[in-house]
Design an enzyme around this catalytic site. Structure first.
Site, PDB file in Angstrom:
ATOM      1  N   ARG A 168      34.534 -33.053  25.505  1.00 51.13           N
ATOM      2  CA  ARG A 168      34.631 -34.020  24.417  1.00 51.13           C
ATOM      3  C   ARG A 168      33.985 -33.424  23.170  1.00 51.13           C
ATOM      4  NH1 ARG A 168      38.188 -36.006  26.663  1.00 51.13           N
ATOM      5  NH2 ARG A 168      38.561 -38.192  27.244  1.00 51.13           N
ATOM      6  N   GLU A 188      38.948 -36.875  15.644  1.00 45.93           N
ATOM      7  CA  GLU A 188      40.336 -36.689  16.056  1.00 45.93           C
ATOM      8  C   GLU A 188      41.164 -37.860  15.551  1.00 45.93           C
ATOM      9  OE1 GLU A 188      40.412 -36.150  20.308  1.00 45.93           O
ATOM     10  OE2 GLU A 188      39.174 -34.332  20.235  1.00 45.93           O
ATOM     11  N   HIS A 217      43.461 -31.341  21.208  1.00 46.54           N
ATOM     12  CA  HIS A 217      43.257 -32.170  22.400  1.00 46.54           C
ATOM     13  C   HIS A 217      44.518 -32.196  23.261  1.00 46.54           C
ATOM     14  CE1 HIS A 217      40.568 -35.659  23.946  1.00 46.54           C
ATOM     15  NE2 HIS A 217      41.211 -35.077  24.961  1.00 46.54           N
TER      16      HIS A 217
END
Length: 344
Positions: A241, A270, A290
């Site tokens: 993360r 993000e 991601h």
């Protein structure tokens, strides 16, 4: 009259297999954003969301009938778990999907940082002939390092970290890990070393790979103080993360050479945007948006697991004496906060 429960799905399109699993039990209605869901005025029993966007207490307050929230992902840091529990909403995730994909992506980033594939590509826009003499190649590919004997430190060594170990041991890495939550003996199973102190691992590692979730305890785990404890020239990969790394501190470390290079599939903010990132002017940093979790197969696996988790609850609700929803789930992640509502 149909007894199917209404589920809202945000930001995803369920495949036919998931619809088949839930046939007769749930009706799915699709939305692009939580705001669109709230504005619709519907009262869903269930909600399915990916790793973004955030699901706040305010969002849940507009969904008074909500009793189940299934995260189509492993991490749940984007959901207010405590607020969900107080409101009688059980939260589940799909922790077993995509293990191979994330491990493969981490290994890809690690090998790329060592072999500098991203820098040594013969870009079509590069003018003139390619480097050919040892002097030219040495200047062009400076920093490429032999893999055997390099000390790789894993921040957490759960299923994904263990899958990384299996993939990289044949390359000759000297692998160690720090994970205070992992049972003793895993190091013996895999023939790797265990650190009892994160600082000790930071001080010795040539490369760090992050596999821990984002919690209050891991937020900015790698901060300016942590970078000062690292071996100069360390490589860093993050497929966990984004918030585990303080990106402002990472930018300083990249610019002063403390960190030689970084491969990041996850970022603090993000969707990622280079123009807004403190890393935009840094050397030797590679970012992917991601996508480590993704393959055609893992997407199908994610939906199948999520649908099966929802099905457990829906079948339970049809019983004469149903269990609390948190008990009917395989993967309830907010059980310590959960307060069973008077009616389901």
């Amino acid at each position: 009259m149909s007894s199917a429960r209404l589920f809202a799905v945000v930001g995803h399109d369920p495949p036919q297999e998931a619809l088949d699993i839930l046939a007769g039990l749930a009706t799915l209605q699709l939305f692009d954003t939580p705001e669109e869901l709230v504005s619709s005025g519907i009262r869903p029993f269930g909600l399915m969301v990916g790793h973004a966007p955030a699901i706040s207490e305010d969002t849940m307050s507009h969904l008074p009938s909500l009793r189940l929230l299934v995260c189509l992902c492993v991490g749940t840091n984007h959901v207010d778990l405590a607020a969900a529990g107080r409101r009688g909403v059980a939260v589940s995730n799909v922790p077993a999907y995509g293990t191979e994909e994330v491990a493969d992506a981490a290994v890809t980033h690690i090998l790329n940082l060592y072999r500098r594939t991203h820098d040594t590509l013969l870009d079509r826009s590069r003018p003139g002939p390619a480097p050919s003499t040892p002097r030219e190649i040495g200047a062009f590919a400076k920093g490429i390092t032999r893999l055997r004997g390099q000390k790789l430190g894993l921040v957490a060594c759960g299923p994904i970290g263990q899958a990384v170990v299996l993939r990289l041991k044949p390359f000759g890495f000297d692998i160690s890990f720090f994970d205070p939550f992992l049972q003793p003996g895993i190091e013996k199973v895999f023939g790797i070393r265990r650190h009892l102190s994160l600082d000790d691992m930071l001080a010795e590692s040539d490369c760090l790979s992050i596999h821990c979730p984002l919690t209050k305890g891991t937020k900015h785990l790698l901060n300016a103080d942590a970078f000062r404890k690292m071996k100069r020239g360390v490589r860093i990969v993050n497929t966990g993360r984004g918030g585990v790394i303080d990106e402002d501190a990472l930018a300083v470390a990249l610019n002063n050479g403390t960190v030689f290079s970084a491969g990041l599939d996850v970022q603090e903010v993000e969707p990622f945007n280079w123009e807004d990132s403190p890393l935009k002017a840094c050397p030797n940093v590679v970012c992917t948006p991601h996508v480590a979790w993704y393959s055609d197969e893992s997407l199908a696996e994610m939906w199948r697991m999520a649908a099966e988790e929802a099905k457990l609850v829906l079948i339970n609700c049809q019983q004469d004496t149903p269990l609390p929803i948190s008990k009917a789930l395989k993967n309830c992640v907010n059980g310590r906060f959960y307060e069973e509502p008077s009616s389901i």
